[in-house]
Write a protein that holds these residues in place. Structure first.
Motif, PDB file in Angstrom:
ATOM      1  N   ARG A  47      78.550 -45.662  28.021  1.00  0.00           N
ATOM      2  CA  ARG A  47      78.309 -44.366  28.948  1.00  0.00           C
ATOM      3  C   ARG A  47      77.175 -43.780  28.524  1.00  0.00           C
ATOM      4  O   ARG A  47      77.209 -42.660  28.139  1.00  0.00           O
ATOM      5  CB  ARG A  47      79.551 -43.609  28.842  1.00  0.00           C
ATOM      6  N   THR A  48      76.147 -44.089  28.878  1.00  0.00           N
ATOM      7  CA  THR A  48      74.786 -43.473  28.577  1.00  0.00           C
ATOM      8  C   THR A  48      74.761 -42.011  29.361  1.00  0.00           C
ATOM      9  O   THR A  48      73.784 -41.253  29.170  1.00  0.00           O
ATOM     10  CB  THR A  48      73.769 -44.339  29.098  1.00  0.00           C
ATOM     11  N   GLU A  49      75.318 -41.751  30.265  1.00  0.00           N
ATOM     12  CA  GLU A  49      75.378 -40.645  30.994  1.00  0.00           C
ATOM     13  C   GLU A  49      76.105 -39.482  30.289  1.00  0.00           C
ATOM     14  O   GLU A  49      75.945 -38.179  30.572  1.00  0.00           O
ATOM     15  CB  GLU A  49      76.139 -40.655  32.506  1.00  0.00           C
ATOM     16  N   LEU A  50      76.811 -40.151  29.020  1.00  0.00           N
ATOM     17  CA  LEU A  50      77.575 -38.953  28.330  1.00  0.00           C
ATOM     18  C   LEU A  50      76.861 -39.106  26.914  1.00  0.00           C
ATOM     19  O   LEU A  50      76.449 -39.908  26.322  1.00  0.00           O
ATOM     20  CB  LEU A  50      79.079 -39.298  28.045  1.00  0.00           C
ATOM     21  N   GLU A  51      76.539 -38.088  26.320  1.00  0.00           N
ATOM     22  CA  GLU A  51      76.143 -37.777  24.805  1.00  0.00           C
ATOM     23  C   GLU A  51      77.184 -37.584  24.014  1.00  0.00           C
ATOM     24  O   GLU A  51      77.718 -36.295  23.872  1.00  0.00           O
ATOM     25  CB  GLU A  51      74.884 -36.782  24.676  1.00  0.00           C
ATOM     26  N   LEU A  52      77.465 -38.385  23.360  1.00  0.00           N
ATOM     27  CA  LEU A  52      78.940 -38.330  22.508  1.00  0.00           C
ATOM     28  C   LEU A  52      78.617 -38.026  20.868  1.00  0.00           C
ATOM     29  O   LEU A  52      77.669 -38.724  20.291  1.00  0.00           O
ATOM     30  CB  LEU A  52      79.747 -39.688  22.461  1.00  0.00           C
ATOM     31  N   ALA A  53      79.102 -37.048  20.509  1.00  0.00           N
ATOM     32  CA  ALA A  53      79.006 -36.525  18.916  1.00  0.00           C
ATOM     33  C   ALA A  53      80.466 -36.519  18.480  1.00  0.00           C
ATOM     34  O   ALA A  53      81.273 -35.864  18.842  1.00  0.00           O
ATOM     35  CB  ALA A  53      78.380 -35.322  18.882  1.00  0.00           C
ATOM     36  N   VAL A  54      80.729 -37.250  17.105  1.00  0.00           N
ATOM     37  CA  VAL A  54      82.011 -36.912  16.802  1.00  0.00           C
ATOM     38  C   VAL A  54      82.056 -35.812  15.614  1.00  0.00           C
ATOM     39  O   VAL A  54      81.244 -35.682  14.948  1.00  0.00           O
ATOM     40  CB  VAL A  54      82.137 -38.386  15.624  1.00  0.00           C
ATOM     41  N   LEU A  55      83.106 -35.133  15.835  1.00  0.00           N
ATOM     42  CA  LEU A  55      83.331 -33.927  14.980  1.00  0.00           C
ATOM     43  C   LEU A  55      84.888 -34.286  14.413  1.00  0.00           C
ATOM     44  O   LEU A  55      85.926 -34.218  14.864  1.00  0.00           O
ATOM     45  CB  LEU A  55      83.727 -32.386  15.623  1.00  0.00           C
ATOM     46  N   ASP A  56      84.598 -34.839  13.098  1.00  0.00           N
ATOM     47  CA  ASP A  56      85.795 -35.244  12.276  1.00  0.00           C
ATOM     48  C   ASP A  56      86.181 -34.013  11.201  1.00  0.00           C
ATOM     49  O   ASP A  56      85.571 -34.037  10.387  1.00  0.00           O
ATOM     50  CB  ASP A  56      85.447 -36.536  11.478  1.00  0.00           C
ATOM     51  N   LEU A  57      87.445 -33.728  11.691  1.00  0.00           N
ATOM     52  CA  LEU A  57      87.926 -32.366  11.019  1.00  0.00           C
ATOM     53  C   LEU A  57      87.911 -32.807   9.288  1.00  0.00           C
ATOM     54  O   LEU A  57      87.933 -31.704   8.628  1.00  0.00           O
ATOM     55  CB  LEU A  57      89.278 -31.772  11.495  1.00  0.00           C
ATOM     56  N   ALA A  58      88.223 -33.866   8.948  1.00  0.00           N
ATOM     57  CA  ALA A  58      88.609 -34.369   7.753  1.00  0.00           C
ATOM     58  C   ALA A  58      86.957 -34.145   6.849  1.00  0.00           C
ATOM     59  O   ALA A  58      86.988 -34.103   5.697  1.00  0.00           O
ATOM     60  CB  ALA A  58      89.096 -35.659   7.590  1.00  0.00           C
ATOM     61  N   GLU A  59      85.877 -34.126   7.630  1.00  0.00           N
ATOM     62  CA  GLU A  59      84.679 -33.988   7.084  1.00  0.00           C
ATOM     63  C   GLU A  59      84.262 -32.647   6.783  1.00  0.00           C
ATOM     64  O   GLU A  59      83.229 -32.241   6.142  1.00  0.00           O
ATOM     65  CB  GLU A  59      83.637 -34.732   7.632  1.00  0.00           C
ATOM     66  N   PHE A  60      84.847 -31.589   7.403  1.00  0.00           N
ATOM     67  CA  PHE A  60      84.595 -30.322   6.989  1.00  0.00           C
ATOM     68  C   PHE A  60      85.514 -29.446   5.843  1.00  0.00           C
ATOM     69  O   PHE A  60      86.548 -30.092   5.655  1.00  0.00           O
ATOM     70  CB  PHE A  60      84.997 -29.225   8.451  1.00  0.00           C
ATOM     71  N   ASP A  61      84.826 -28.670   5.136  1.00  0.00           N
ATOM     72  CA  ASP A  61      85.578 -27.972   4.113  1.00  0.00           C
ATOM     73  C   ASP A  61      85.941 -26.636   4.493  1.00  0.00           C
ATOM     74  O   ASP A  61      85.507 -25.587   4.409  1.00  0.00           O
ATOM     75  CB  ASP A  61      84.731 -27.823   2.913  1.00  0.00           C
ATOM     76  N   PHE A  62      87.070 -26.424   5.394  1.00  0.00           N
ATOM     77  CA  PHE A  62      87.568 -25.312   5.807  1.00  0.00           C
ATOM     78  C   PHE A  62      88.508 -24.626   4.934  1.00  0.00           C
ATOM     79  O   PHE A  62      89.000 -25.065   4.173  1.00  0.00           O
ATOM     80  CB  PHE A  62      88.222 -25.468   7.353  1.00  0.00           C
ATOM     81  N   PRO A  63      88.618 -23.306   4.903  1.00  0.00           N
ATOM     82  CA  PRO A  63      89.121 -22.559   3.857  1.00  0.00           C
ATOM     83  C   PRO A  63      90.646 -22.853   4.371  1.00  0.00           C
ATOM     84  O   PRO A  63      91.039 -22.886   5.322  1.00  0.00           O
ATOM     85  CB  PRO A  63      88.609 -21.095   4.244  1.00  0.00           C
ATOM     86  N   VAL A  64      91.511 -22.598   3.289  1.00  0.00           N
ATOM     87  CA  VAL A  64      92.893 -22.544   3.288  1.00  0.00           C
ATOM     88  C   VAL A  64      93.377 -21.309   4.049  1.00  0.00           C
ATOM     89  O   VAL A  64      94.179 -21.341   4.863  1.00  0.00           O
ATOM     90  CB  VAL A  64      93.726 -22.616   1.928  1.00  0.00           C
ATOM     91  N   HIS A  65      92.925 -20.174   3.713  1.00  0.00           N
ATOM     92  CA  HIS A  65      93.313 -19.012   4.292  1.00  0.00           C
ATOM     93  C   HIS A  65      92.191 -18.583   5.248  1.00  0.00           C
ATOM     94  O   HIS A  65      90.836 -18.664   4.921  1.00  0.00           O
ATOM     95  CB  HIS A  65      93.604 -17.919   3.171  1.00  0.00           C
ATOM     96  N   TYR A  66      92.336 -17.732   6.435  1.00  0.00           N
ATOM     97  CA  TYR A  66      91.486 -17.491   7.182  1.00  0.00           C
ATOM     98  C   TYR A  66      90.608 -16.170   6.732  1.00  0.00           C
ATOM     99  O   TYR A  66      91.259 -14.980   6.518  1.00  0.00           O
ATOM    100  CB  TYR A  66      92.291 -16.933   8.675  1.00  0.00           C
ATOM    101  N   PRO A  67      89.409 -16.427   6.465  1.00  0.00           N
ATOM    102  CA  PRO A  67      88.669 -15.239   5.828  1.00  0.00           C
ATOM    103  C   PRO A  67      88.242 -14.311   6.745  1.00  0.00           C
ATOM    104  O   PRO A  67      88.269 -14.340   8.054  1.00  0.00           O
ATOM    105  CB  PRO A  67      87.429 -16.009   5.388  1.00  0.00           C
ATOM    106  N   GLY A  68      87.637 -13.120   6.178  1.00  0.00           N
ATOM    107  CA  GLY A  68      87.211 -12.021   7.121  1.00  0.00           C
ATOM    108  C   GLY A  68      86.019 -12.070   7.682  1.00  0.00           C
ATOM    109  O   GLY A  68      85.552 -11.703   8.607  1.00  0.00           O
ATOM    110  N   ARG A  69      85.062 -13.085   7.108  1.00  0.00           N
ATOM    111  CA  ARG A  69      83.969 -13.373   7.439  1.00  0.00           C
ATOM    112  C   ARG A  69      83.687 -14.984   7.581  1.00  0.00           C
ATOM    113  O   ARG A  69      84.344 -15.589   6.585  1.00  0.00           O
ATOM    114  CB  ARG A  69      82.803 -12.976   6.494  1.00  0.00           C
ATOM    115  N   ALA A  70      83.247 -15.653   8.555  1.00  0.00           N
ATOM    116  CA  ALA A  70      83.376 -17.114   8.691  1.00  0.00           C
ATOM    117  C   ALA A  70      82.389 -17.583   7.670  1.00  0.00           C
ATOM    118  O   ALA A  70      81.356 -17.122   7.346  1.00  0.00           O
ATOM    119  CB  ALA A  70      82.569 -17.493  10.219  1.00  0.00           C
ATOM    120  N   THR A  71      82.813 -18.983   7.189  1.00  0.00           N
ATOM    121  CA  THR A  71      82.191 -19.507   6.196  1.00  0.00           C
ATOM    122  C   THR A  71      81.183 -20.510   6.824  1.00  0.00           C
ATOM    123  O   THR A  71      81.031 -20.480   8.115  1.00  0.00           O
ATOM    124  CB  THR A  71      83.038 -20.616   5.580  1.00  0.00           C
ATOM    125  N   ASP A  72      80.092 -21.009   6.306  1.00  0.00           N
ATOM    126  CA  ASP A  72      78.977 -21.876   6.762  1.00  0.00           C
ATOM    127  C   ASP A  72      79.844 -23.072   7.585  1.00  0.00           C
ATOM    128  O   ASP A  72      79.220 -23.403   8.448  1.00  0.00           O
ATOM    129  CB  ASP A  72      78.168 -22.237   5.637  1.00  0.00           C
TER     130      ASP A  72
END
Length: 199
Positions: A47-72
């Motif tokens: 589907r070349t009319e669509l520009e698809l990008a995968v965001l796999d949450l397993a590849e992000f290192d998110f904090p366990v607790h929600y921080p006061g300031r967003a991490t990178d």
């Protein structure tokens, strides 16, 4: 779909390709979500009319607790959500709901989701993940998105992921969902350009 397509597959009159983020929601060890993501991308890649990008949450290192300031990593994710004009959420069903990892990621953004369409590819055993999708519809309604009626639901009790050779039923479901996602995506792109959204 009644829109005519140019030689490269793009729907005529839509301008630049629609930027679509494909979000893989499971981070569980031994998950099948990454395989479902590959299965979907194989069917969507032409589907070349669509520009698809995968965001796999397993590849992000998110904090366990929600921080006061967003991490990178949080900022990287929300910037990708802001950049996208439409979303495909790939979700399993855990105990009649969707994964906590997916809810955490969704909540990192707010305005970035607004006035954009969301489609769902769900999977599970028996219900094909549809209980998870119904709960996600409520979450995304609160975020001022448009959720698509048509999606792709994979029931692994009835049929394994790869299924039979020439499994046109699932392929048709993917095609219809992407047709509708494109329709809403371009319509909302034009609407955002024409006037500010009231929230």
């Amino acid at each position: 779909m009644t829109d005519s397509r140019s030689g490269d597959g793009r729907i005529e009159g839509t301008g630049d390709p629609l930027r679509v983020a494909v979000i893989i929601g499971s981070t569980r060890e031994g998950r099948i979500g990454d395989a479902v993501g590959r299965w979907f991308m194989e069917r969507a890649r032409d589907r070349t009319e669509l520009e698809l990008a995968v965001l796999d949450l397993a590849e992000f290192d998110f904090p366990v607790h929600y921080p006061g300031r967003a991490t990178d990593q949080m900022t990287q994710f929300t910037e990708a959500i802001a950049e996208a004009e439409a979303y495909v959420v790939i979700t399993p069903e855990y105990n009649r709901s969707f994964p906590a990892s997916l809810k955490q990621a969704i909540d990192f953004a707010y305005d970035e989701w607004q006035t954009k369409p969301v489609a769902f590819v769900s999977y599970g055993h028996g219900s094909a993940g549809l209980y998870a999708v119904e709960q996600l519809r409520s979450v995304f309604t609160e975020l001022h998105t448009v959720t698509l009626r048509n999606g792709v639901a994979l029931d692994f009790l009835q049929q394994p992921l790869e299924g039979r050779s020439g499994d046109f039923g699932r392929d048709r479901a993917v095609g219809l969902m992407l047709d509708q996602l494109g329709w809403w995506g371009w319509a909302l792109r034009e609407a955002r350009a024409a006037r500010p959204y009231v929230s």
